[in-house]
Design a protein around this motif. Structure first.
Motif, PDB file in Angstrom:
ATOM      1  N   ALA A 132      72.244  24.266  16.518  1.00 49.01           N
ATOM      2  CA  ALA A 132      72.457  25.616  17.043  1.00 49.01           C
ATOM      3  C   ALA A 132      71.541  25.834  18.244  1.00 49.01           C
ATOM      4  N   ASP A 133      71.981  26.658  19.185  1.00 48.31           N
ATOM      5  CA  ASP A 133      71.162  26.961  20.353  1.00 48.31           C
ATOM      6  C   ASP A 133      69.905  27.715  19.929  1.00 48.31           C
ATOM      7  N   LEU A 134      68.811  27.482  20.655  1.00 47.52           N
ATOM      8  CA  LEU A 134      67.557  28.185  20.407  1.00 47.52           C
ATOM      9  C   LEU A 134      67.290  29.151  21.553  1.00 47.52           C
ATOM     10  N   ASP A 135      66.917  30.380  21.225  1.00 47.86           N
ATOM     11  CA  ASP A 135      66.658  31.409  22.225  1.00 47.86           C
ATOM     12  C   ASP A 135      65.195  31.833  22.187  1.00 47.86           C
ATOM     13  N   ASN A 136      64.690  32.199  23.367  1.00 47.30           N
ATOM     14  CA  ASN A 136      63.348  32.776  23.502  1.00 47.30           C
ATOM     15  C   ASN A 136      62.269  31.894  22.864  1.00 47.30           C
ATOM     16  N   ILE A 137      62.174  30.668  23.370  1.00 47.63           N
ATOM     17  CA  ILE A 137      61.138  29.749  22.894  1.00 47.63           C
ATOM     18  C   ILE A 137      59.832  30.071  23.625  1.00 47.63           C
ATOM     19  N   SER A 138      58.800  30.362  22.869  1.00 50.40           N
ATOM     20  CA  SER A 138      57.493  30.693  23.445  1.00 50.40           C
ATOM     21  C   SER A 138      56.562  29.488  23.353  1.00 50.40           C
ATOM     22  N   LEU A 139      55.773  29.280  24.410  1.00 46.05           N
ATOM     23  CA  LEU A 139      54.742  28.237  24.416  1.00 46.05           C
ATOM     24  C   LEU A 139      53.387  28.907  24.265  1.00 46.05           C
ATOM     25  N   VAL A 140      52.635  28.513  23.238  1.00 48.00           N
ATOM     26  CA  VAL A 140      51.345  29.133  22.962  1.00 48.00           C
ATOM     27  C   VAL A 140      50.333  28.060  22.592  1.00 48.00           C
ATOM     28  N   THR A 141      49.062  28.435  22.613  1.00 54.35           N
ATOM     29  CA  THR A 141      47.995  27.567  22.140  1.00 54.35           C
ATOM     30  C   THR A 141      47.536  28.060  20.779  1.00 54.35           C
ATOM     31  N   THR A 142      47.214  27.125  19.900  1.00 52.12           N
ATOM     32  CA  THR A 142      46.748  27.504  18.567  1.00 52.12           C
ATOM     33  C   THR A 142      45.336  27.018  18.289  1.00 52.12           C
ATOM     34  N   ASN A 143      44.833  26.116  19.122  1.00 49.31           N
ATOM     35  CA  ASN A 143      43.465  25.631  18.945  1.00 49.31           C
ATOM     36  C   ASN A 143      42.944  25.144  20.294  1.00 49.31           C
ATOM     37  N   VAL A 144      42.026  25.876  20.873  1.00 50.87           N
ATOM     38  CA  VAL A 144      41.436  25.526  22.167  1.00 50.87           C
ATOM     39  C   VAL A 144      39.922  25.642  22.058  1.00 50.87           C
ATOM     40  N   PRO A 145      39.168  24.627  22.481  1.00 51.18           N
ATOM     41  CA  PRO A 145      37.702  24.715  22.416  1.00 51.18           C
ATOM     42  C   PRO A 145      37.183  25.909  23.221  1.00 51.18           C
ATOM     43  N   ASP A 153      55.825  30.220  30.192  1.00 48.55           N
ATOM     44  CA  ASP A 153      55.459  30.329  28.781  1.00 48.55           C
ATOM     45  C   ASP A 153      56.628  30.743  27.905  1.00 48.55           C
ATOM     46  N   LYS A 154      57.836  30.760  28.487  1.00 44.55           N
ATOM     47  CA  LYS A 154      59.015  31.099  27.684  1.00 44.55           C
ATOM     48  C   LYS A 154      60.249  30.383  28.219  1.00 44.55           C
ATOM     49  N   ILE A 155      61.009  29.789  27.319  1.00 41.21           N
ATOM     50  CA  ILE A 155      62.301  29.179  27.632  1.00 41.21           C
ATOM     51  C   ILE A 155      63.367  30.109  27.070  1.00 41.21           C
ATOM     52  N   GLU A 156      64.166  30.680  27.945  1.00 42.34           N
ATOM     53  CA  GLU A 156      65.128  31.698  27.512  1.00 42.34           C
ATOM     54  C   GLU A 156      66.157  31.135  26.532  1.00 42.34           C
ATOM     55  N   ARG A 157      66.717  29.974  26.836  1.00 42.56           N
ATOM     56  CA  ARG A 157      67.719  29.364  25.946  1.00 42.56           C
ATOM     57  C   ARG A 157      67.685  27.861  26.089  1.00 42.56           C
ATOM     58  N   LEU A 158      67.772  27.165  24.953  1.00 40.17           N
ATOM     59  CA  LEU A 158      67.828  25.706  24.937  1.00 40.17           C
ATOM     60  C   LEU A 158      68.993  25.294  24.045  1.00 40.17           C
ATOM     61  N   PRO A 159      70.105  24.840  24.660  1.00 37.88           N
ATOM     62  CA  PRO A 159      71.274  24.450  23.867  1.00 37.88           C
ATOM     63  C   PRO A 159      70.963  23.281  22.930  1.00 37.88           C
ATOM     64  N   ALA A 160      71.767  23.169  21.886  1.00 39.23           N
ATOM     65  CA  ALA A 160      71.598  22.090  20.911  1.00 39.23           C
ATOM     66  C   ALA A 160      71.684  20.730  21.602  1.00 39.23           C
ATOM     67  N   GLY A 161      70.735  19.858  21.261  1.00 43.03           N
ATOM     68  CA  GLY A 161      70.733  18.508  21.797  1.00 43.03           C
ATOM     69  C   GLY A 161      70.108  18.350  23.164  1.00 43.03           C
ATOM     70  N   GLU A 162      69.678  19.456  23.790  1.00 40.74           N
ATOM     71  CA  GLU A 162      69.120  19.359  25.133  1.00 40.74           C
ATOM     72  C   GLU A 162      67.593  19.460  25.110  1.00 40.74           C
ATOM     73  N   THR A 163      66.991  19.081  26.258  1.00 37.53           N
ATOM     74  CA  THR A 163      65.532  19.037  26.388  1.00 37.53           C
ATOM     75  C   THR A 163      65.096  19.837  27.613  1.00 37.53           C
ATOM     76  N   ALA A 164      63.991  20.538  27.483  1.00 37.89           N
ATOM     77  CA  ALA A 164      63.397  21.269  28.605  1.00 37.89           C
ATOM     78  C   ALA A 164      61.969  20.767  28.816  1.00 37.89           C
ATOM     79  N   GLN A 165      61.519  20.794  30.065  1.00 37.20           N
ATOM     80  CA  GLN A 165      60.165  20.352  30.386  1.00 37.20           C
ATOM     81  C   GLN A 165      59.309  21.527  30.853  1.00 37.20           C
ATOM     82  N   VAL A 166      58.078  21.516  30.405  1.00 39.27           N
ATOM     83  CA  VAL A 166      57.106  22.553  30.761  1.00 39.27           C
ATOM     84  C   VAL A 166      55.802  21.852  31.135  1.00 39.27           C
ATOM     85  N   THR A 167      55.149  22.330  32.180  1.00 38.68           N
ATOM     86  CA  THR A 167      53.869  21.753  32.599  1.00 38.68           C
ATOM     87  C   THR A 167      52.733  22.619  32.067  1.00 38.68           C
ATOM     88  N   ALA A 168      51.810  21.974  31.349  1.00 45.44           N
ATOM     89  CA  ALA A 168      50.621  22.660  30.849  1.00 45.44           C
ATOM     90  C   ALA A 168      49.414  22.227  31.676  1.00 45.44           C
TER      91      ALA A 168
END
Length: 203
Positions: free
Chosen positions: A100-113, A123-138
């Protein structure tokens, strides 16, 4: 790829039955879709066939899909080198491994020194269809006073339906300028000692 089975009122799986005139019998139809089925509506016709008659009914099965994703890097490596007080970038891949498509994917940190900063080019991917890949630079910036060593930075991609986390091992090195400063200090001390010995060695 769909599997179908019919069971009678006693829960026994059947492929046929004998039915007397004027009688009825309840049959349960169980449908098992394949694991890779895409979300959507599917028409499933079921037909009862006798020597004299054929009757059909059509079921509509609505597949909502499965929600799953993974957070990693294009190479799969989750380690990088960084310099204290300097920006280092890492490319992240967010893959929709569900059906199933994924909507509103948030990128967050959970442990940072302490003293470190981590930012994303988005910091947000609006929609990612099933089977596809998105790239984000941190971008990871270790604290300027971080000492040499290995640190763990945990990143997470999440939606209301699914989430995935990845821990990155960051090897921190101090800036080369501090090495130069250290060498200069040592050299200055050596020169000072030589001058002292020359001056007082004559007396």
């Amino acid at each position: 790829g769909w599997q179908t089975k019919f069971t009678n009122a006693e829960g026994l799986q059947i492929a046929s039955l004998n039915l007397e005139a004027g009688r009825s019998q309840t049959i349960t139809v169980t449908l098992d879709p394949p694991t890779d089925v895409q979300a959507g509506s599917y028409a499933i016709p079921v037909t009862a066939v006798s020597a004299n008659e054929e009757l059909s009914v059509q079921f509509t099965v609505v597949i909502t899909g499965t929600y799953a994703m993974t957070l990693s890097t294009p190479s799969g490596a989750v380690s990088l080198a960084a310099v204290a007080g300097k920006d280092s970038t890492v490319t992240l891949t967010v893959e929709n491994t569900g059906t199933a498509d994924l909507d509103n994917i948030s990128l967050v940190t959970t442990n940072v020194p302490t003293g470190w900063t981590v930012t994303f080019d988005t910091d947000k991917i609006e929609r990612l269809p099933a089977g596809e890949t998105a790239q984000v630079t941190a971008t990871i910036n270790p604290a300027s006073d971080a000492i040499n060593g290995d640190y763990v930075v945990a990143l997470r991609a999440k939606t209301d339906q699914s989430a995935s986390a990845a821990e990155f091992r960051v090897t921190v090195e101090t800036s080369s300028i501090w090495g130069i400063v250290g060498i200069a200090i040592v050299a200055a001390v050596v020169v000072a000692l030589v001058l002292v010995f020359r001056k007082f060695g004559r007396r």
